[in-house]
Design a protein around this motif. Structure first.
Motif, PDB file in Angstrom:
ATOM      1  N   LEU A   1      42.167  39.645  34.139  1.00  0.00           N
ATOM      2  CA  LEU A   1      40.873  38.966  34.025  1.00  0.00           C
ATOM      3  C   LEU A   1      39.825  39.796  34.760  1.00  0.00           C
ATOM      4  O   LEU A   1      39.433  39.485  35.885  1.00  0.00           O
TER       5      LEU A   1
ATOM      6  N   TRP B   1      36.594  40.363  34.201  1.00  0.00           N
ATOM      7  CA  TRP B   1      35.178  39.986  34.153  1.00  0.00           C
ATOM      8  C   TRP B   1      34.908  38.785  35.043  1.00  0.00           C
ATOM      9  O   TRP B   1      35.612  37.778  34.979  1.00  0.00           O
TER      10      TRP B   1
ATOM     11  N   ILE C   1      29.893  31.672  29.498  1.00  0.00           N
ATOM     12  CA  ILE C   1      29.935  30.760  30.644  1.00  0.00           C
ATOM     13  C   ILE C   1      28.658  30.901  31.464  1.00  0.00           C
ATOM     14  O   ILE C   1      28.030  29.909  31.842  1.00  0.00           O
TER      15      ILE C   1
ATOM     16  N   GLY D   1      34.057  32.313  38.372  1.00  0.00           N
ATOM     17  CA  GLY D   1      35.303  32.407  37.620  1.00  0.00           C
ATOM     18  C   GLY D   1      35.583  33.816  37.165  1.00  0.00           C
ATOM     19  O   GLY D   1      34.732  34.691  37.254  1.00  0.00           O
ATOM     20  N   ARG D   2      36.825  34.024  36.686  1.00  0.00           N
ATOM     21  CA  ARG D   2      37.262  35.310  36.150  1.00  0.00           C
ATOM     22  C   ARG D   2      37.659  35.104  34.701  1.00  0.00           C
ATOM     23  O   ARG D   2      38.288  34.095  34.369  1.00  0.00           O
ATOM     24  N   TYR D   3      37.337  36.103  33.859  1.00  0.00           N
ATOM     25  CA  TYR D   3      37.537  35.966  32.420  1.00  0.00           C
ATOM     26  C   TYR D   3      38.100  37.251  31.832  1.00  0.00           C
ATOM     27  O   TYR D   3      37.906  38.336  32.379  1.00  0.00           O
TER      28      TYR D   3
ATOM     29  N   GLU E   1      33.285  36.268  26.784  1.00  0.00           N
ATOM     30  CA  GLU E   1      33.677  34.973  27.343  1.00  0.00           C
ATOM     31  C   GLU E   1      32.913  34.686  28.640  1.00  0.00           C
ATOM     32  O   GLU E   1      32.380  33.587  28.838  1.00  0.00           O
ATOM     33  N   ALA E   2      32.843  35.677  29.519  1.00  0.00           N
ATOM     34  CA  ALA E   2      32.127  35.515  30.786  1.00  0.00           C
ATOM     35  C   ALA E   2      30.638  35.266  30.550  1.00  0.00           C
ATOM     36  O   ALA E   2      30.027  34.423  31.210  1.00  0.00           O
TER      37      ALA E   2
END
Length: 59
Positions: A8, A10, A36, A25-27, A32-33
Protein backbone atom coordinates in the motif's frame (compact mmCIF):
# COMPACT_ATOMS: atom_id res chain seq x y z
CA UNK A 1 0.99 -9.81 -1.92
CA UNK A 2 4.00 -10.62 0.19
CA UNK A 3 4.40 -12.37 3.52
CA UNK A 4 4.09 -9.04 5.29
CA UNK A 5 0.75 -8.17 3.67
CA UNK A 6 -0.43 -6.14 0.70
CA UNK A 7 1.66 -3.35 -0.75
CA UNK A 8 0.00 0.00 0.00
CA UNK A 9 2.44 2.67 -1.21
CA UNK A 10 -0.01 5.59 -1.49
CA UNK A 11 -0.86 7.76 1.51
CA UNK A 12 -3.62 10.26 2.14
CA UNK A 13 -2.30 12.97 4.46
CA UNK A 14 -4.36 15.59 6.29
CA UNK A 15 -2.56 18.86 6.94
CA UNK A 16 -4.09 21.41 9.30
CA UNK A 17 -3.71 25.20 9.39
CA UNK A 18 -0.66 24.90 11.66
CA UNK A 19 1.20 22.59 9.28
CA UNK A 20 0.64 19.47 11.39
CA UNK A 21 0.35 16.37 9.21
CA UNK A 22 -1.56 13.18 9.96
CA UNK A 23 -1.80 9.98 7.94
CA UNK A 24 -5.44 9.25 7.10
CA UNK A 25 -4.87 5.96 5.27
CA UNK A 26 -2.74 3.84 2.94
CA UNK A 27 -3.91 2.68 -0.47
CA UNK A 28 -2.77 0.39 -3.29
CA UNK A 29 -3.18 2.89 -6.13
CA UNK A 30 -2.84 6.61 -6.60
CA UNK A 31 -6.35 6.76 -8.06
CA UNK A 32 -7.85 5.10 -4.98
CA UNK A 33 -5.99 7.48 -2.66
CA UNK A 34 -7.02 10.52 -4.72
CA UNK A 35 -10.69 9.50 -4.60
CA UNK A 36 -10.52 9.33 -0.79
CA UNK A 37 -8.72 12.68 -0.58
CA UNK A 38 -11.27 14.28 -2.91
CA UNK A 39 -14.21 12.93 -0.90
CA UNK A 40 -12.71 14.23 2.35
CA UNK A 41 -11.93 17.61 0.77
CA UNK A 42 -15.53 17.89 -0.48
CA UNK A 43 -16.79 17.95 3.12
CA UNK A 44 -15.79 21.60 3.33
CA UNK A 45 -13.43 21.49 6.31
CA UNK A 46 -10.40 23.78 6.29
CA UNK A 47 -7.87 20.93 6.31
CA UNK A 48 -5.81 20.15 3.23
CA UNK A 49 -5.77 16.55 1.99
CA UNK A 50 -2.72 15.40 0.04
CA UNK A 51 -1.79 12.20 -1.77
CA UNK A 52 1.82 11.08 -1.48
CA UNK A 53 3.75 7.97 -2.42
CA UNK A 54 5.80 6.38 0.34
CA UNK A 55 9.47 7.14 -0.19
CA UNK A 56 8.94 10.37 -2.15
CA UNK A 57 9.93 13.65 -0.51
CA UNK A 58 7.06 15.76 0.84
CA UNK A 59 6.36 19.10 -0.80
Amino acid sequence: MSDSGPVLPWLVIRQDDNGNRYRVGRYATQDEAQKIADSLDARGHKQLYLVERIGEPAL
